[in-house]
Design a protein around this motif. Structure first.
Motif, PDB file in Angstrom:
ATOM      1  N   ASN A 125      -1.588   5.911  -1.460  1.00  0.00           N
ATOM      2  CA  ASN A 125      -0.463   5.593  -0.578  1.00  0.00           C
ATOM      3  C   ASN A 125       0.861   5.654  -1.337  1.00  0.00           C
ATOM      4  O   ASN A 125       1.886   6.097  -0.784  1.00  0.00           O
ATOM      5  N   ARG A 126       0.841   5.217  -2.587  1.00  0.00           N
ATOM      6  CA  ARG A 126       2.061   5.282  -3.405  1.00  0.00           C
ATOM      7  C   ARG A 126       2.480   6.725  -3.636  1.00  0.00           C
ATOM      8  O   ARG A 126       3.666   7.072  -3.514  1.00  0.00           O
ATOM      9  N   ARG A 127       1.490   7.602  -3.947  1.00  0.00           N
ATOM     10  CA  ARG A 127       1.807   9.011  -4.176  1.00  0.00           C
ATOM     11  C   ARG A 127       2.337   9.662  -2.902  1.00  0.00           C
ATOM     12  O   ARG A 127       3.244  10.502  -2.946  1.00  0.00           O
ATOM     13  N   PHE A 128       1.763   9.272  -1.764  1.00  0.00           N
ATOM     14  CA  PHE A 128       2.229   9.808  -0.490  1.00  0.00           C
ATOM     15  C   PHE A 128       3.683   9.407  -0.222  1.00  0.00           C
ATOM     16  O   PHE A 128       4.517  10.237   0.149  1.00  0.00           O
ATOM     17  N   MET A 129       3.993   8.135  -0.425  1.00  0.00           N
ATOM     18  CA  MET A 129       5.353   7.664  -0.193  1.00  0.00           C
ATOM     19  C   MET A 129       6.330   8.313  -1.173  1.00  0.00           C
ATOM     20  O   MET A 129       7.464   8.653  -0.799  1.00  0.00           O
ATOM     21  N   ASP A 130       5.900   8.501  -2.417  1.00  0.00           N
ATOM     22  CA  ASP A 130       6.769   9.110  -3.427  1.00  0.00           C
ATOM     23  C   ASP A 130       7.174  10.521  -3.031  1.00  0.00           C
ATOM     24  O   ASP A 130       8.356  10.880  -3.109  1.00  0.00           O
ATOM     25  N   ILE A 131       6.207  11.334  -2.601  1.00  0.00           N
ATOM     26  CA  ILE A 131       6.549  12.724  -2.277  1.00  0.00           C
ATOM     27  C   ILE A 131       7.321  12.806  -0.970  1.00  0.00           C
ATOM     28  O   ILE A 131       8.202  13.659  -0.808  1.00  0.00           O
ATOM     29  N   MET A 132       7.048  11.897  -0.013  1.00  0.00           N
ATOM     30  CA  MET A 132       7.833  11.894   1.215  1.00  0.00           C
ATOM     31  C   MET A 132       9.295  11.537   0.929  1.00  0.00           C
ATOM     32  O   MET A 132      10.221  12.155   1.458  1.00  0.00           O
TER      33      MET A 132
ATOM     34  N   THR B  46     -21.575   1.891   2.561  1.00  0.00           N
ATOM     35  CA  THR B  46     -21.368   0.438   2.568  1.00  0.00           C
ATOM     36  C   THR B  46     -20.044   0.026   3.218  1.00  0.00           C
ATOM     37  O   THR B  46     -19.824  -1.166   3.454  1.00  0.00           O
ATOM     38  N   ASN B  47     -19.164   1.017   3.493  1.00  0.00           N
ATOM     39  CA  ASN B  47     -17.814   0.754   4.023  1.00  0.00           C
ATOM     40  C   ASN B  47     -16.953  -0.053   3.062  1.00  0.00           C
ATOM     41  O   ASN B  47     -15.906  -0.589   3.446  1.00  0.00           O
ATOM     42  N   LYS B  48     -17.394  -0.142   1.817  1.00  0.00           N
ATOM     43  CA  LYS B  48     -16.602  -0.853   0.815  1.00  0.00           C
ATOM     44  C   LYS B  48     -15.361  -0.039   0.475  1.00  0.00           C
ATOM     45  O   LYS B  48     -15.427   1.176   0.302  1.00  0.00           O
ATOM     46  N   VAL B  49     -14.236  -0.708   0.384  1.00  0.00           N
ATOM     47  CA  VAL B  49     -12.952  -0.038   0.147  1.00  0.00           C
ATOM     48  C   VAL B  49     -12.536  -0.170  -1.315  1.00  0.00           C
ATOM     49  O   VAL B  49     -12.612  -1.266  -1.888  1.00  0.00           O
ATOM     50  N   ASP B  50     -12.120   0.957  -1.893  1.00  0.00           N
ATOM     51  CA  ASP B  50     -11.550   0.938  -3.236  1.00  0.00           C
ATOM     52  C   ASP B  50     -10.050   0.692  -3.074  1.00  0.00           C
ATOM     53  O   ASP B  50      -9.263   1.621  -2.901  1.00  0.00           O
ATOM     54  N   GLU B  51      -9.658  -0.573  -3.114  1.00  0.00           N
ATOM     55  CA  GLU B  51      -8.268  -0.951  -2.850  1.00  0.00           C
ATOM     56  C   GLU B  51      -7.311  -0.355  -3.865  1.00  0.00           C
ATOM     57  O   GLU B  51      -6.173   0.023  -3.531  1.00  0.00           O
ATOM     58  N   SER B  52      -7.750  -0.273  -5.112  1.00  0.00           N
ATOM     59  CA  SER B  52      -6.892   0.274  -6.164  1.00  0.00           C
ATOM     60  C   SER B  52      -6.593   1.748  -5.909  1.00  0.00           C
ATOM     61  O   SER B  52      -5.436   2.193  -5.999  1.00  0.00           O
ATOM     62  N   GLN B  53      -7.644   2.516  -5.594  1.00  0.00           N
ATOM     63  CA  GLN B  53      -7.464   3.944  -5.315  1.00  0.00           C
ATOM     64  C   GLN B  53      -6.623   4.154  -4.053  1.00  0.00           C
ATOM     65  O   GLN B  53      -5.751   5.035  -4.012  1.00  0.00           O
TER      66      GLN B  53
ATOM     67  N   LYS C 111      -7.047  10.467   6.225  1.00  0.00           N
ATOM     68  CA  LYS C 111      -7.839  10.999   5.119  1.00  0.00           C
ATOM     69  C   LYS C 111      -7.823  10.074   3.904  1.00  0.00           C
ATOM     70  O   LYS C 111      -8.812  10.015   3.163  1.00  0.00           O
ATOM     71  N   ILE C 112      -6.736   9.347   3.716  1.00  0.00           N
ATOM     72  CA  ILE C 112      -6.696   8.359   2.631  1.00  0.00           C
ATOM     73  C   ILE C 112      -7.715   7.250   2.903  1.00  0.00           C
ATOM     74  O   ILE C 112      -8.438   6.819   1.992  1.00  0.00           O
ATOM     75  N   LEU C 113      -7.797   6.811   4.153  1.00  0.00           N
ATOM     76  CA  LEU C 113      -8.778   5.788   4.513  1.00  0.00           C
ATOM     77  C   LEU C 113     -10.202   6.283   4.256  1.00  0.00           C
ATOM     78  O   LEU C 113     -11.040   5.545   3.735  1.00  0.00           O
ATOM     79  N   GLN C 114     -10.464   7.537   4.634  1.00  0.00           N
ATOM     80  CA  GLN C 114     -11.802   8.102   4.430  1.00  0.00           C
ATOM     81  C   GLN C 114     -12.127   8.237   2.948  1.00  0.00           C
ATOM     82  O   GLN C 114     -13.241   7.917   2.508  1.00  0.00           O
ATOM     83  N   ALA C 115     -11.157   8.732   2.172  1.00  0.00           N
ATOM     84  CA  ALA C 115     -11.392   9.006   0.750  1.00  0.00           C
ATOM     85  C   ALA C 115     -11.608   7.744  -0.065  1.00  0.00           C
ATOM     86  O   ALA C 115     -12.231   7.785  -1.132  1.00  0.00           O
ATOM     87  N   THR C 116     -11.109   6.626   0.414  1.00  0.00           N
ATOM     88  CA  THR C 116     -11.211   5.386  -0.357  1.00  0.00           C
ATOM     89  C   THR C 116     -12.227   4.405   0.215  1.00  0.00           C
ATOM     90  O   THR C 116     -12.271   3.245  -0.185  1.00  0.00           O
TER      91      THR C 116
ATOM     92  N   GLY D  45      -4.352   2.143  -2.783  1.00  0.00           N
ATOM     93  CA  GLY D  45      -2.962   1.823  -3.086  1.00  0.00           C
ATOM     94  C   GLY D  45      -2.274   2.931  -3.856  1.00  0.00           C
ATOM     95  O   GLY D  45      -1.102   3.244  -3.597  1.00  0.00           O
ATOM     96  N   GLU D  46      -3.003   3.546  -4.793  1.00  0.00           N
ATOM     97  CA  GLU D  46      -2.435   4.642  -5.587  1.00  0.00           C
ATOM     98  C   GLU D  46      -2.149   5.866  -4.727  1.00  0.00           C
ATOM     99  O   GLU D  46      -1.101   6.509  -4.864  1.00  0.00           O
TER     100      GLU D  46
END
Length: 236
Positions: free
Chosen positions: A145-152, A133-140, A123-128, A142-143
């Motif tokens: 993924n950071r929040r996911f790792m923090d809560i885990m 265009t399949n363009k990826v928001d790398e900043s979003q 879902k993170i891949l889909q949301a970003t 990364g943020e």
């Protein structure tokens, strides 16, 4: 514009029909699991009565030993309505813990239908990614993924295992369901659901011994997240 509105309305109707169908199938599955559990409890009661009439001696001692092992995996609550109520509160704990985890990751997402902790990376891949265009928001990305790792990492302090408990939570929700009727504000029932020890006792009465430890992990995680965000234990 009218054509667009008509198309959107038709899409919403189709989505509503699909959701109602899925909900109906889930409720049927939960009902079957509930009937199966009640039948198992009845059969074990019957077997215990039959064994009590058998001759004493070595066979009786072995039988009692087997009974103790079986009883460890039978819920202590024998009243069907109370058992279902306790099981549903366990499902509610699992559901609400998942919602809290997901809400901390997808801050901008108001609807989380189809999102689970098990598929959070997908879902993170889909949301970003832009669907056109399949363009990826790398900043979003990364943020998130950071929040996911923090809560885990935070939940690991209470025994949460990302390889085990996301799937375990889904199993509890799918097997036991969640609370159908939400308690009214100001009632003693609502107050009891805000008390971790009351919920812990309900789980102990309803859950087999071999899964109770993991249920306790989920409850401890939910308790600590509730303390952190200052919200009630169960958000109705």
């Amino acid at each position: 514009m009218e054509l667009l509105k008509s198309h959107d309305l038709e899409a919403l109707k189709n989505e509503n029909v699909r959701l109602l169908t899925e909900n109906g199938e889930l409720r049927k599955m939960v009902g079957l699991m509930q009937e199966n559990l009640e039948l198992r409890c009845t059969l074990r009661d019957h077997e215990s009565t039959v064994r009590s009439l058998s001759p004493s001696g070595k066979e009786q001692k072995e039988s009692k030993s087997m009974d103790k092992k079986d009883d460890a995996n039978v819920p202590r609550c024998r009243d069907p309505k109370q058992l279902q109520r306790c099981q549903r509160i366990v499902g509610e704990i699992s559901f609400q813990l998942d919602r809290r985890i997901l809400s901390s990751i997808f801050l901008e997402q108001s609807r989380l239908y189809g999102y689970t902790v098990s598929n959070v990376q997908e879902k993170i891949l889909q949301a970003t990614s832009c669907p056109l265009t399949n363009k990826v928001d790398e900043s979003q990305r990364g943020e998130m993924n950071r929040r996911f790792m923090d809560i885990m990492n935070q939940l690991k302090k209470y025994g949460y295992d990302p390889r085990v408990h996301p799937t375990f939570s889904e199993y509890l929700v799918n097997t036991y369901g969640i609370m159908k009727d939400r308690p009214l504000p100001g009632t003693s029932e609502l107050a009891s659901y805000s008390d971790p020890e009351v919920i812990r006792k309900m789980a102990a009465e309803a859950m087999p011994a071999d899964v109770l430890k993991d249920v306790d992990v989920l409850l401890n995680c939910l308790i600590n997240l509730a303390k952190e965000d200052g919200k009630p234990l169960l958000i109705w």
